[in-house]
Design an enzyme around this catalytic site. Sequence first.
Site, PDB file in Angstrom:
ATOM      1  CB  SER A   1      16.042  26.730   5.472  1.00 15.65           C
ATOM      2  OG  SER A   1      15.117  27.443   4.757  1.00 15.65           O
TER       3      SER A   1
ATOM      4  CE1 TYR B   1      14.708  28.391  15.058  1.00 18.02           C
ATOM      5  CE2 TYR B   1      14.125  30.484  15.457  1.00 18.02           C
ATOM      6  CZ  TYR B   1      14.750  29.243  15.936  1.00 18.02           C
ATOM      7  OH  TYR B   1      14.594  29.212  17.338  1.00 18.02           O
TER       8      TYR B   1
ATOM      9  CE  LYS C   1     -12.662  17.981  13.371  1.00 18.38           C
ATOM     10  NZ  LYS C   1     -11.546  18.935  13.692  1.00 18.38           N
TER      11      LYS C   1
ATOM     12  CB  CYS D   1     -11.253  60.514  41.802  1.00 19.69           C
ATOM     13  SG  CYS D   1      -9.734  59.727  42.293  1.00 19.69           S
TER      14      CYS D   1
HETATM   15  S1  IVH Z   1     -11.240  11.378  10.481  1.00 16.69           S
HETATM   16  C1  IVH Z   1     -11.141  11.597   5.911  1.00 16.69           C
HETATM   17  N1  IVH Z   1     -11.352  11.387  13.319  1.00 16.69           N
HETATM   18  O1  IVH Z   1     -10.297  16.697  12.443  1.00 16.69           O
HETATM   19  C2  IVH Z   1     -11.288  11.743   7.343  1.00 16.69           C
HETATM   20  N2  IVH Z   1     -10.486  13.026  12.141  1.00 16.69           N
HETATM   21  O2  IVH Z   1     -11.284  18.445  10.285  1.00 16.69           O
HETATM   22  C3  IVH Z   1     -10.139  11.787   8.143  1.00 16.69           C
HETATM   23  N3  IVH Z   1      -9.507  14.843  13.807  1.00 16.69           N
HETATM   24  O3  IVH Z   1      -7.680  16.454   9.670  1.00 16.69           O
HETATM   25  C4  IVH Z   1     -10.273  12.458   9.369  1.00 16.69           C
HETATM   26  N4  IVH Z   1     -10.154  13.617  15.636  1.00 16.69           N
HETATM   27  O4  IVH Z   1      -6.777  16.180  12.224  1.00 16.69           O
HETATM   28  C5  IVH Z   1     -10.951  11.906  12.009  1.00 16.69           C
HETATM   29  N5  IVH Z   1     -11.683  11.152  15.330  1.00 16.69           N
HETATM   30  C6  IVH Z   1     -11.115  11.647  14.359  1.00 16.69           C
HETATM   31  C7  IVH Z   1     -10.535  12.997  14.528  1.00 16.69           C
HETATM   32  C8  IVH Z   1     -10.080  13.550  13.163  1.00 16.69           C
HETATM   33  C9  IVH Z   1      -9.511  14.782  15.282  1.00 16.69           C
HETATM   34  C10 IVH Z   1      -8.967  15.971  12.970  1.00 16.69           C
HETATM   35  C11 IVH Z   1      -7.984  15.284  11.869  1.00 16.69           C
HETATM   36  C12 IVH Z   1      -8.908  15.998  10.631  1.00 16.69           C
HETATM   37  C13 IVH Z   1      -9.563  17.266  11.095  1.00 16.69           C
HETATM   38  C14 IVH Z   1     -10.564  17.205   9.967  1.00 16.69           C
END
Ligand code: IVH
Length: 701
Positions: free
Chosen positions: A50, A52, A134, A428
């Site tokens: 805000s 900013y 992930k 050098c």
């Molecule tokens: S499950 C209660 N699945 O990782 C569990 N998370 O370190 C809910 N993330 O906050 C998360 N890929 O932002 C889940 N295939 C996936 C994921 C994933 C990325 C991230 C998510 C979470 C964080 C946890």
Amino acid sequence: MSGAAPATRDLPPDQLSREQAAAELAWLAAEIARHDRLYYQHDAPEIDDSVYDALRRRNAELERRFPDLIRPDSPSHRVGAPPVEAFGKVTHAVPMLSLDNAMEDGEVVEFVARIRRFLGLGGDTPLTFVAEPKIDGLSCALRYEHGLLMRGATRGDGTVGEDVTANVRTVRDIPQRLVGDPPPLLEVRGEVYIERAEFAAFNAERELAGEPTFMNPRNLAAGSLRQLDSSITARRPLRFFAYAWGEADPPIEGSHHGFLDRLRALGLPVNPLVELVQGTDALLAYHRRLGELRPNLPYDIDGVVYKVDSIDLQRRLGFVGRAPRWAVAHKFPAQQAETVVERITVQVGRTGAMTPVAELRPVTVGGVTVSRATLHNQDYIEQKDIREGDTVIIQRAGDVIPQVVGVVIAKRPPDARPFRFPEVCPECGSAAVRPPGEAIRRCTGGLVCPAQLAERLRHAVSRGAFDIEGLGRKQVPQLLAAGLIHGLADLFRLPRDPERLARLAELDGWGARKVQNLVAAIEARREIPLDRLIYALGIRFTGEVNARLLARHYRDYGTWRAAMERLAAGDPEAAAELDAIDGVGGALIEALREFFAEPHNRTALDALAEELHIRSVEAPSAAAAALAGKTIVFTGTLQRMTRAEAKARAEALGAKVAGSVSRRTDLVVAGADAGSKLRTAQELGVTVIDEERWLELARSA
Ligand code: IVH
């Protein structure tokens, strides 16, 4: 800092004089740019959104009042639609939790064993998991009521997030309306991310525009989703993968993989690499496989997630602290890491190019300990403002040399000073110069710099230069390493030094006979034409052609040497003389000036000259001068020279040799039995001479 805030900043715009408005606009431009940097590049904002936004609004107000004061660097050039004041807050009905991490295989084994213990499952009762990549982005909750997207929220602290509905509506992967048979209420959770290629293209564009770049795709995704101005978000290539749920009516039952199938059927994107897996070994194999796929995936992943597939079992397992007992994140070694730049050193390459290197507090990145990273050049350091003592993000992907992605400004020590690139060579002590328009600073001590010596010597003894037989690519470094020569002059002193010669004979691949041959080869080359000597010095831009131009003009070594001394001393006449030589340009003149301005080089050259007999270039005869630049045609049979020889001789005198006679022909040399070419020449009135006259000309030249 952008200097102190102006005293006028609380006055209404119409109470400011032009001068005051101009001063405040200048401050606003700098201050807003600074906050942009902190936010985008360092992910470390100092002020609230805000505050900013108030800065930006003030900028817009002043610009409305004084439109002719809009600066070229005004932040208003970059705004889209008017931004909202601030995001609303969203309390998550079901908290958005995080995952426990497993770094080692052993922790995965323990994760599975703990679940079995908790549920009282025997060793042979099957236990099914869903394994998922992930995604390295930021999590987001999408609330669908009767299939309509009603709200999007960030995770925030897990309990309260921000309302980013207008922004998620711009994400192309996120449907506004679910397809198929949507339930009355479903809060879909997943990851907002940006593909690597899109990230690279986006950063490249910003760099071109001179705007700060982002550290990684995750920061860009986070910065984009949290834009108060959704029209900016709309221009960012955000994507989404769904992988979990929050509030749901009716409640989710059955299996996690069944739930993911359902999401797909509703039109939501689910990652295609999701798999059903049984047994610890299979989990670990999945981790390995994705680790191999990782470099080639279009998006960043920082690990894999294993989730118990049965939702009943998930409920029984419940949570510990803020993480589920039924899931774990099996991480990959990080490809980025934070560490401290302990020192910035400068390396000198074999051509004299100076490369700055960050000496880092050792840190593990991508499974490898990294203690140095290249900083490329002076501009790179200045653009990123990397200082000794700074905490930086470094990145290593595959076999790529570690890079410094950016500085964590919030962790900068108060006494850190901008890095001053050295203006003398650390190897050098010679002057290091950076020609205008070039990125690289170079050591000018070509003849003395140990970093450059091997390369310089190799060049000096090569074919077009001193041409010393028996000294090649392999031998030069060998002699240097053995400490038998320290420079070019030294090489010519070698034949007089029995002690060094004896040591040389002992080296691998040498022996008395070879040493004798080398001595003979060196002696044979003590006499050298001036042009070859100039070429041998390896001054930038002095190839064989330019060396010859210089030698022809100055004729003898003493004259050339004196002229170069005057050039280096800044004598404008010396530069003008060079400039007047046909074919000599500014880059060559500058290179000569730099070379001779370095006292080390002058001393080394004088020592070398003492060892040599430098042959002068003869003045071209009147005849040769007359032939220079002329077009000659040979016809008929020459008795005393072959055609090839005649051609070479003519070209050596600066003439061009053509195959047929035309109006542009200056001279025809007619041998015996000359035919149609001779007739054409006579018709066109071109000068014709016989072989005798040609020989006279060629000899006198
Ligand atoms: S499950 C209660 N699945 O990782 C569990 N998370 O370190 C809910 N993330 O906050 C998360 N890929 O932002 C889940 N295939 C996936 C994921 C994933 C990325 C991230 C998510 C979470 C964080 C946890």
